[in-house]
Design a protein around this motif. Structure first.
Motif, short mmCIF file in Angstrom:
data_model
loop_
_atom_site.label_atom_id
_atom_site.label_comp_id
_atom_site.label_asym_id
_atom_site.label_seq_id
_atom_site.Cartn_x
_atom_site.Cartn_y
_atom_site.Cartn_z
N MET A 1 -6.88 66.18 17.85
CA MET A 1 -7.24 64.77 18.05
C MET A 1 -6.63 64.25 19.35
O MET A 1 -7.25 63.45 20.06
N ARG A 2 -5.42 64.72 19.68
CA ARG A 2 -4.78 64.27 20.93
C ARG A 2 -5.57 64.72 22.14
O ARG A 2 -5.85 63.92 23.05
N LYS A 3 -5.97 66.00 22.16
CA LYS A 3 -6.72 66.52 23.31
C LYS A 3 -8.09 65.86 23.41
O LYS A 3 -8.58 65.58 24.50
N LEU A 4 -8.70 65.61 22.26
CA LEU A 4 -10.01 64.96 22.28
C LEU A 4 -9.88 63.53 22.79
O LEU A 4 -10.74 63.05 23.54
N GLY A 5 -8.80 62.86 22.42
CA GLY A 5 -8.56 61.52 22.94
C GLY A 5 -8.40 61.53 24.45
O GLY A 5 -8.92 60.64 25.15
N GLU A 6 -7.72 62.54 24.97
CA GLU A 6 -7.55 62.65 26.42
C GLU A 6 -8.89 62.83 27.12
O GLU A 6 -9.14 62.24 28.17
N VAL A 7 -9.75 63.64 26.54
CA VAL A 7 -11.08 63.86 27.12
C VAL A 7 -11.87 62.55 27.17
O VAL A 7 -12.57 62.27 28.15
N LEU A 8 -11.73 61.76 26.12
CA LEU A 8 -12.48 60.50 26.02
C LEU A 8 -11.77 59.35 26.73
O LEU A 8 -12.32 58.24 26.82
N GLY A 9 -10.54 59.59 27.19
CA GLY A 9 -9.81 58.54 27.89
C GLY A 9 -9.26 57.46 26.97
O GLY A 9 -9.13 56.31 27.39
N VAL A 10 -8.93 57.86 25.74
CA VAL A 10 -8.38 56.89 24.79
C VAL A 10 -7.18 57.52 24.09
O VAL A 10 -6.97 58.73 24.14
N GLU A 11 -6.41 56.69 23.40
CA GLU A 11 -5.33 57.20 22.57
C GLU A 11 -5.92 57.87 21.33
O GLU A 11 -6.96 57.44 20.83
N ALA A 12 -5.23 58.89 20.86
CA ALA A 12 -5.73 59.61 19.69
C ALA A 12 -5.93 58.68 18.50
O ALA A 12 -6.89 58.85 17.72
N MET A 13 -5.09 57.67 18.36
CA MET A 13 -5.20 56.76 17.22
C MET A 13 -6.53 56.01 17.22
O MET A 13 -7.03 55.62 16.16
N SER A 14 -7.13 55.82 18.40
CA SER A 14 -8.41 55.12 18.48
C SER A 14 -9.52 55.91 17.79
O SER A 14 -10.49 55.33 17.29
N LEU A 15 -9.37 57.24 17.76
CA LEU A 15 -10.40 58.07 17.15
C LEU A 15 -10.49 57.83 15.64
O LEU A 15 -11.57 57.96 15.04
N TYR A 16 -9.35 57.46 15.04
CA TYR A 16 -9.31 57.30 13.59
C TYR A 16 -10.07 56.07 13.11
O TYR A 16 -10.24 55.89 11.90
N ASN A 17 -10.51 55.24 14.03
CA ASN A 17 -11.38 54.13 13.63
C ASN A 17 -12.80 54.62 13.35
O ASN A 17 -13.61 53.87 12.78
N HIS A 18 -13.10 55.86 13.75
CA HIS A 18 -14.46 56.39 13.60
C HIS A 18 -14.53 57.68 12.78
O HIS A 18 -15.54 57.96 12.15
N VAL A 19 -13.46 58.47 12.80
CA VAL A 19 -13.36 59.66 11.94
C VAL A 19 -12.00 59.61 11.26
O VAL A 19 -10.98 59.37 11.90
N ALA A 20 -11.99 59.83 9.97
CA ALA A 20 -10.76 59.61 9.19
C ALA A 20 -9.67 60.61 9.55
O ALA A 20 -8.48 60.27 9.55
N ASN A 21 -10.05 61.85 9.85
CA ASN A 21 -9.07 62.90 10.13
C ASN A 21 -9.79 64.08 10.79
O ASN A 21 -11.01 64.01 11.05
N LYS A 22 -9.07 65.15 11.05
CA LYS A 22 -9.67 66.29 11.73
C LYS A 22 -10.74 66.96 10.88
O LYS A 22 -11.74 67.47 11.39
N ASP A 23 -10.53 66.99 9.57
CA ASP A 23 -11.54 67.58 8.69
C ASP A 23 -12.87 66.85 8.83
O ASP A 23 -13.93 67.48 8.87
N GLU A 24 -12.83 65.55 8.86
CA GLU A 24 -14.06 64.78 9.02
C GLU A 24 -14.67 65.02 10.40
O GLU A 24 -15.90 65.04 10.54
N LEU A 25 -13.82 65.21 11.39
CA LEU A 25 -14.31 65.55 12.73
C LEU A 25 -15.06 66.87 12.70
O LEU A 25 -16.17 66.99 13.23
N LEU A 26 -14.48 67.89 12.06
CA LEU A 26 -15.12 69.20 11.97
C LEU A 26 -16.42 69.13 11.17
O LEU A 26 -17.41 69.76 11.54
#
Length: 223
Positions: free
Chosen positions: A38-63
């Protein structure tokens, strides 16, 4: 003096679930699924990793979502099509999708929360077989057999040491053959010389041969 007007900064693309999943797929394609976090994906998107959790609950949901994206690229068998043609086209489409996303091979059948594209795909495959007269058990056997072959072939295709072109494949085969005593391994030598090193050889052509064998066998069982 008239000051020049500065151009407005480009509008920031808002973060969304679809954008996160697309970035995750692209990251895994380039770096492999083991490197994804999640941290590396946040870097790619230019956001903090915590911002991703507003759209996917966790890494399992991401996968789960990334696998669903891959399933969305695979041809869904049309309801009115001849079942053998539909299964053959679906198999080729699945192989091509897994060739683009080899990291997905190990995940396609392991997710316990399938997305809408995954469910739609599976339902269409079963529906095509049932419409052709397959009983429920025979449809289950056919689905399992086809997917085992498709995933297995895609995995082998992704890990074989052959090159991307005919010339690269031939060079790899010659290098390996030079280290194999012909008198000790005559059959392996014969197959390499008479098949792999023949002009026009492409390992991917083996896929169609196997699919046709499977479909012909299922047709006999159906009859």
């Amino acid at each position: 003096m008239v000051r020049p007007i500065k151009p407005a900064p480009p509008a920031r693309v808002p973060l969304s679930r679809d954008r996160i999943l697309a970035a995750g797929v692209a990251f895994a394609d380039e770096h492999g699924i083991a490197s994804l976090s999640m941290r590396k994906l946040g870097e790619v998107l230019g956001v903090e990793a915590m911002s991703l959790y507003n759209h996917v609950a966790n890494k399992d949901e991401l996968l789960d979502g990334m696998v669903d994206v891959v399933f969305g690229e695979i041809l869904v068998p049309p309801g009115a099509a001849d079942w053998k043609s539909a299964m053959r086209e679906r198999a080729q489409s699945a192989r091509q999708a897994l060739g683009r996303h080899p990291w997905a091979i190990a995940l396609m059948s392991t997710r316990t929360s399938p997305g809408p594209a995954t469910l739609r795909h599976h339902d269409a495959v079963i529906g095509s077989l049932r419409a052709a007269g397959f009983t429920v058990p025979l449809a289950a056997h056919a689905f399992s057999l086809l997917d085992s072959y498709i995933y297995g072939f895609a995995l082998q295709e992704a890990t074989l040491p052959f090159g991307e072109t005919e010339e690269e494949t031939a060079e790899v085969a010659r290098t390996m053959l030079a280290e194999v005593p012909a008198d000790t391994y005559p059959h392996l030598t014969e197959l390499t010389v008479e098949h792999i090193l023949r002009p026009g050889y492409d390992y991917g052509d083996e896929f169609a041969f196997g699919i046709d064998l499977i479909l012909d066998g299922l047709e006999r069982d159906l009859a």
